[in-house]
Design an enzyme around this catalytic site. Structure first.
Site, short mmCIF file in Angstrom:
data_model
loop_
_atom_site.label_atom_id
_atom_site.label_comp_id
_atom_site.label_asym_id
_atom_site.label_seq_id
_atom_site.Cartn_x
_atom_site.Cartn_y
_atom_site.Cartn_z
N HIS A 4 6.03 -1.96 -5.17
CA HIS A 4 5.93 -1.29 -3.88
C HIS A 4 5.97 -2.25 -2.70
O HIS A 4 6.39 -1.88 -1.61
CB HIS A 4 4.63 -0.48 -3.83
N ASP B 215 6.83 1.84 3.54
CA ASP B 215 5.74 2.73 3.18
C ASP B 215 5.57 3.77 4.29
O ASP B 215 6.54 4.39 4.71
CB ASP B 215 4.47 1.91 2.90
#
Length: 375
Positions: free
Chosen positions: A356, A124
């Site tokens: 994610h 991320d």
């Protein structure tokens, strides 16, 4: 807000997997870094794991012990603005500009007694920090793994992120219904207050947020986006392109999983969620949100532009979940990462059954890929 009281103790062993320890390290630039480590020893090759938002060093807990068992000294810090790391000033966004974050990582390598890292691995918002570490200091970081966020290279000399963000914001506002980009929202003064005190409570907000960006949420069917046009970006779920007047807690509230879904979630139990909720209840989100403020308004951009056109020479790998919109949220970045930004690109792996939070949702698959890459 500062990074918390100086008398904080390390994360309790009871919440950590066996073999992972927590401690503090002074990096020499004002930060007292809280980190998790496994396989400690300056004689073992170092792997640095850099988390993203809204996460912690704790986010790497599922892959640290297998990597340590392979012979590595595995270290995951709470980055500046997060967790139990102290010494940061949340009121000044300049403390969170990219090259300052790179300095934090370099200082940590030295403080740990290593001369270099075998690899730096970022997920991320930790991915661009890892990428800049490898770009600027390939002698210290000869291998790079990016997770969930492609790196398209340094900004061009003509880049004006503040103007581009304002132009995109106006275009999204003109849609029906009006929309806004989540990063622009994260850069706003309202975001921290709304996220620090969500109506449903912090644990429920985080549960909904993590669920909505995972493979468990059926709305995640990512595809490539053609351009930065507002209508094209609005194809993404609303946690990326939000309704204009909505907060992030309100945006994800509709995706709060049922009690049965929570009980069936094997990658994020209620005790694990409680660690995140407890840490963010103490620190708030402002430190992490300042990273977005710097990116949206170009704080530190001029010093980054010095490296315009320079490619990463470290051997590089990309890993993401097949259900992760983060791969495509910046149109063209996934392709530029492979074609121009990384001169020794070794492949992109999109893991089935992961969204994610790939290293938490599918840790065994991530470890297998990393071990093959690292050799």
């Amino acid at each position: 807000m500062m990074g918390g009281p100086a008398d904080l103790v390390p994360l309790a062993p009871a919440v950590l997997p066996d073999g992972i320890a927590a401690r503090f390290v002074d990096t020499g630039n004002g930060l007292r870094v809280h980190l998790l480590e496994a396989g400690a020893g300056a004689d073992r090759p170092l792997l640095l794991l850099l988390h993203g938002f809204p996460e912690l060093a704790y986010s790497w807990r599922k892959i640290m012990m297998p990597l340590a068992a392979a012979g590595y000294h595995v270290v995951a810090p709470d980055q500046c603005g997060y967790g139990r790391t102290t010494g940061w000033d949340g009121a000044d966004p300049a403390n969170f500009r990219m090259l300052r974050l790179v300095r934090d990582v370099i200082g940590l390598v030295s403080a740990l007694g290593h001369h270099r890292a075998a690899a730096v691995i970022g997920h991320d918002f930790g991915a661009p920090v890892a990428a800049w570490c490898a770009l600027l200091r390939p002698d210290l970081f000869p291998a790079l793994v990016l997770m969930s966020a492609p790196f398209a290279g340094p900004p061009s000399l003509a880049a004006n992120p503040a103007a581009a963000a304002a132009e995109l914001d106006a275009a999204l506002a003109a849609l029906t219904p009006p929309r806004k980009h989540y990063q622009y929202y994260y850069s706003s003064p309202a975001a921290a207050a709304e996220m620090d005190a969500p109506a449903a409570g912090l644990a429920a907000f985080l549960r909904a947020y993590y669920h909505m960006k995972s493979a468990d949420w059926p709305g995640n069917r990512p595809t490539r986006l053609a351009t930065w046009a507002a209508a094209e970006l609005a194809r993404m779920p609303r946690y990326y392109i939000m309704d204009r007047e909505a907060s992030m807690p309100a945006t994800v509230a509709a995706a709060l999983p049922s009690p049965a879904e929570i009980a069936a979630c094997r990658w994020l139990s209620e005790p694990e969620l409680a660690v995140y909720a407890g840490e963010f209840a103490r620190t708030g989100f402002r430190g992490g949100l300042q990273w977005y403020h710097c990116a949206s308004f170009g704080i530190g951009r001029e010093e980054m532009q010095i490296f315009a056109g320079r490619a990463i020479t470290a051997k590089t790998l990309f890993i993401a979940g097949a259900a992760d919109w983060g791969v495509y949220q910046a149109p063209g970045s996934f392709e530029r990462m492979q074609e121009t930004a990384c001169s020794d690109f070794r492949g992109a792996h999109l893991i089935a059954g992961a969204g994610h939070w790939v290293q938490q949702e599918q840790p065994e698959a991530v470890v297998a890929i990393l071990q093959s890459f690292l050799g």
